[in-house]
Motif scaffolding. Structure first.
Motif, PDB file in Angstrom:
ATOM      1  N   ALA A  89       1.145  -1.248  -0.142  1.00 56.72           N
ATOM      2  CA  ALA A  89       0.126  -0.002   0.633  1.00 56.72           C
ATOM      3  C   ALA A  89       0.688   1.394   0.371  1.00 56.72           C
ATOM      4  N   GLY A  90       0.033   2.537  -0.368  1.00 61.49           N
ATOM      5  CA  GLY A  90       1.157   4.047  -0.754  1.00 61.49           C
ATOM      6  C   GLY A  90       0.430   4.257   0.408  1.00 61.49           C
ATOM      7  N   GLU A  91       0.163   3.758   2.185  1.00 60.07           N
ATOM      8  CA  GLU A  91       0.324   4.643   2.984  1.00 60.07           C
ATOM      9  C   GLU A  91       0.967   4.706   3.892  1.00 60.07           C
ATOM     10  N   PRO A  92       1.316   6.019   4.386  1.00 61.08           N
ATOM     11  CA  PRO A  92       2.456   5.889   5.186  1.00 61.08           C
ATOM     12  C   PRO A  92       1.380   4.843   6.795  1.00 61.08           C
ATOM     13  N   ASP A  93       2.944   4.702   7.950  1.00 55.86           N
ATOM     14  CA  ASP A  93       2.789   3.761   9.170  1.00 55.86           C
ATOM     15  C   ASP A  93       2.295   4.557   9.842  1.00 55.86           C
ATOM     16  N   PHE A  94       2.971   6.146   9.730  1.00 53.02           N
ATOM     17  CA  PHE A  94       2.392   7.116  10.965  1.00 53.02           C
ATOM     18  C   PHE A  94       1.427   7.235  11.569  1.00 53.02           C
ATOM     19  N   ASN A  95       0.970   7.512  12.583  1.00 53.29           N
ATOM     20  CA  ASN A  95      -0.879   8.066  13.094  1.00 53.29           C
ATOM     21  C   ASN A  95      -0.129   9.604  12.462  1.00 53.29           C
ATOM     22  N   THR A  96      -1.953   9.694  12.154  1.00 50.87           N
ATOM     23  CA  THR A  96      -1.936  11.253  12.219  1.00 50.87           C
ATOM     24  C   THR A  96      -1.935  12.464  13.119  1.00 50.87           C
ATOM     25  N   PRO A  97      -0.392  13.198  12.588  1.00 53.76           N
ATOM     26  CA  PRO A  97       0.389  14.265  13.952  1.00 53.76           C
ATOM     27  C   PRO A  97      -1.182  14.755  14.469  1.00 53.76           C
ATOM     28  N   GLU A  98      -1.130  14.166  16.134  1.00 51.32           N
ATOM     29  CA  GLU A  98      -1.893  15.144  16.873  1.00 51.32           C
ATOM     30  C   GLU A  98      -2.449  15.925  16.776  1.00 51.32           C
ATOM     31  N   PRO A  99      -2.072  16.981  16.881  1.00 50.97           N
ATOM     32  CA  PRO A  99      -2.937  18.582  16.829  1.00 50.97           C
ATOM     33  C   PRO A  99      -4.094  17.882  15.874  1.00 50.97           C
ATOM     34  N   ILE A 100      -4.126  17.563  14.963  1.00 50.26           N
ATOM     35  CA  ILE A 100      -4.845  18.065  13.794  1.00 50.26           C
ATOM     36  C   ILE A 100      -5.768  17.048  14.085  1.00 50.26           C
ATOM     37  N   LYS A 101      -6.018  16.190  14.583  1.00 44.76           N
ATOM     38  CA  LYS A 101      -6.684  14.947  15.472  1.00 44.76           C
ATOM     39  C   LYS A 101      -7.372  15.729  16.631  1.00 44.76           C
ATOM     40  N   LYS A 102      -6.972  16.039  17.663  1.00 45.53           N
ATOM     41  CA  LYS A 102      -7.540  17.341  18.396  1.00 45.53           C
ATOM     42  C   LYS A 102      -8.227  17.968  17.884  1.00 45.53           C
ATOM     43  N   ALA A 103      -7.811  18.509  17.006  1.00 42.77           N
ATOM     44  CA  ALA A 103      -8.687  20.436  16.293  1.00 42.77           C
ATOM     45  C   ALA A 103     -10.127  19.342  15.975  1.00 42.77           C
ATOM     46  N   THR A 104      -9.580  18.204  15.275  1.00 44.24           N
ATOM     47  CA  THR A 104     -10.594  18.120  14.831  1.00 44.24           C
ATOM     48  C   THR A 104     -11.852  17.133  16.350  1.00 44.24           C
ATOM     49  N   ILE A 105     -11.525  16.433  16.335  1.00 43.88           N
ATOM     50  CA  ILE A 105     -12.394  16.517  18.178  1.00 43.88           C
ATOM     51  C   ILE A 105     -12.899  17.170  19.005  1.00 43.88           C
ATOM     52  N   ALA A 106     -12.831  18.697  18.173  1.00 46.46           N
ATOM     53  CA  ALA A 106     -13.090  19.514  19.029  1.00 46.46           C
ATOM     54  C   ALA A 106     -13.867  20.351  17.833  1.00 46.46           C
ATOM     55  N   ALA A 107     -13.670  20.619  17.034  1.00 43.00           N
ATOM     56  CA  ALA A 107     -14.801  20.168  15.597  1.00 43.00           C
ATOM     57  C   ALA A 107     -15.832  19.777  15.868  1.00 43.00           C
ATOM     58  N   LEU A 108     -15.902  19.004  16.145  1.00 40.83           N
ATOM     59  CA  LEU A 108     -17.618  17.466  16.189  1.00 40.83           C
ATOM     60  C   LEU A 108     -17.956  17.910  17.625  1.00 40.83           C
ATOM     61  N   GLU A 109     -17.170  17.781  18.436  1.00 38.70           N
ATOM     62  CA  GLU A 109     -18.025  18.858  19.356  1.00 38.70           C
ATOM     63  C   GLU A 109     -18.782  20.380  19.598  1.00 38.70           C
ATOM     64  N   ALA A 110     -18.033  20.968  18.725  1.00 37.08           N
ATOM     65  CA  ALA A 110     -18.643  21.969  18.393  1.00 37.08           C
ATOM     66  C   ALA A 110     -19.850  21.748  17.689  1.00 37.08           C
ATOM     67  N   ASN A 111     -20.324  20.292  16.982  1.00 32.70           N
ATOM     68  CA  ASN A 111     -21.289  20.409  16.244  1.00 32.70           C
ATOM     69  C   ASN A 111     -20.881  21.136  14.847  1.00 32.70           C
ATOM     70  N   PHE A 112     -20.054  20.485  14.270  1.00 32.14           N
ATOM     71  CA  PHE A 112     -19.577  20.626  12.569  1.00 32.14           C
ATOM     72  C   PHE A 112     -20.129  19.291  12.251  1.00 32.14           C
ATOM     73  N   THR A 113     -21.439  19.190  11.751  1.00 33.80           N
ATOM     74  CA  THR A 113     -21.789  17.885  11.566  1.00 33.80           C
ATOM     75  C   THR A 113     -22.733  18.273   9.924  1.00 33.80           C
ATOM     76  N   HIS A 114     -23.189  19.370   9.945  1.00 31.98           N
ATOM     77  CA  HIS A 114     -24.410  19.107   8.808  1.00 31.98           C
ATOM     78  C   HIS A 114     -23.040  19.884   7.328  1.00 31.98           C
ATOM     79  N   TYR A 115     -24.480  19.544   6.386  1.00 33.33           N
ATOM     80  CA  TYR A 115     -24.054  20.057   5.323  1.00 33.33           C
ATOM     81  C   TYR A 115     -22.883  21.478   4.939  1.00 33.33           C
TER      82      TYR A 115
END
Length: 397
Positions: free
Chosen positions: A43-69
């Protein structure tokens, strides 16, 4: 006219082939599920994990209800960031309001650009070997593929004279992938400049897949859009999967002159409508953070080390040769001196030594002697896989 059998599918699917990359991935997964210690170089897929800042900011966006169109074009916040990234890396400005489209991964970006641009009878030049999507999508659009084989003895670089000789009054587009999957070659600046001059001379579009733009090792990356006359002719595809280890997030984008955007956007509206909004907001809020950039640079460093390691190990196997990869994370090895075809080599290596690779024939009909290796894996896996490969080649003597 005979009625088509109900399980046959649309006629346009008859000329569409399945991805041999996915076939090999499925075989590897099945063997792993059966308890076998397979080392996948598929696979052409990095075996690293997504950087922590991106994961944390996305969790925050989900909790802020960015879940609509969101906007069909992509969330304005992310398009603003993409525009700044492109200007920083390419030196070309794209208006975030009218010239950037966020897509569900690079795959959708390729689909949208090719299927909305190519008409029945259009000729499209593709340099072979190439990523599997290009040829199949040209067929689906009703276009004609003009395949130009790249030669190992030329370092898999593009021959400009041969390219010009294949341009006709039906040529609509040239497809470029730089750095290239599967060869790992980054095209020299003078070749890209020559290709740009051909596109301008013959009034052609260039679809440029630049998903590996930040994974070059020997010379700086050069975008097709940066050459004179190419901003309006180049359809630039890029994304976050490879650079930020975000393959499962499915976020890519197209950057095009606004005069192309209306028809591409129309296609996008009927394929995916919009990408998940919380993913876009999370990425917009974190992609340019210093911590994120530090993580990217660390991954780049590791890939460069892995490239050196896999070349050192392959150089110990005299029956195998390759062109030095200068980008992405692939090595395209010629196995003809082993007495096996690439397909035989790949299949037997998996069955006998539990190392997964991709037969080159799945990436170009002229590539039957080749096998693609991905070094987007750990040093330990690279050492073990190449050791097993060396033992396999010895067993053929």
């Amino acid at each position: 006219m005979k009625k088509r059998e109900i399980f046959a599918g649309a006629e346009r699917m008859d000329s569409t082939s399945s991805s041999l990359i996915r076939v090999m991935l499925d075989k590897v997964r099945a063997m792993k599920d059966a308890g076998k210690t397979v080392i996948p170089l598929v696979a052409g897929e990095p075996d690293f994990n997504t950087p922590e800042p991106i994961k944390k900011a996305t969790i925050a966006a989900l909790e802020a209800n960015f879940t609509h169109y969101g906007s069909n074009r992509g969330m304005p916040e992310l398009r603003e960031k993409i525009s700044k990234i492109l200007e920083r890396d390419m030196g070309v400005h794209y208006d975030p309001a009218t010239e950037i489209l966020v897509t569900c991964g690079g795959a959708e970006a390729i689909n949208n650009a090719l299927l909305s641009t190519i008409s029945a009878g259009d000729e499209v030049i593709i340099f072979s070997p190439a990523f599997v999507s290009y040829e199949n999508l040209v067929h689906l659009a009703g276009g004609t593929v003009v395949s130009l084989p790249l030669k190992e003895e030329n370092g898999f670089q593009i021959d400009l004279a041969e390219t010009e000789a294949h341009i006709t009054d039906r040529t609509r587009m040239i497809i470029l992938n730089n750095p290239c999957n599967p060869t790992g070659v980054a095209y020299h600046r003078e070749i890209l400049e020559g290709l740009a001059k051909l596109a301008c001379k013959y009034d052609l579009l260039v679809f440029s897949d630049e998903i590996y733009d930040r994974l070059t090792y020997d010379e700086p990356f050069c975008s097709m859009a940066s050459f004179p006359g190419m901003r309006e002719r180049a359809l630039i595809m890029c994304g976050f999967s490879k650079t930020y280890a975000m393959t499962g997030w499915r976020l890519g984008y197209l950057a095009v002159d606004k005069r192309h955007m209306d028809y591409i956007l129309k296609f996008h509206q009927y394929s995916s409508t919009c990408c998940p909004t919380f993913l876009q907001i999370g990425l917009a809020n974190s992609v340019d953070l210093p911590e994120t950039e530090a993580a990217v640079k660390e991954m780049q460093k590791k890939f460069k080390e892995r490239r050196k390691l896999i070349m050192e190990q392959l150089d110990k196997i005299p029956q195998i040769h390759y062109v030095r990869p200068s980008g992405a994370f692939y090595v395209f090895i010629d196995v003809s001196d082993t007495g096996l075809s690439g397909q035989e080599f790949s299949e037997r290596l998996l069955e006998e030594k539990l190392v997964g690779t991709v037969p080159g024939i799945g990436l170009g009909k002229e590539c039957g002697d080749f096998v693609r290796l991905s070094y987007a894996t750990s040093n330990e896996n690279i050492l073990e896989a190449t050791n097993r490969m060396a033992n396999f080649v010895k067993s053929l003597a």
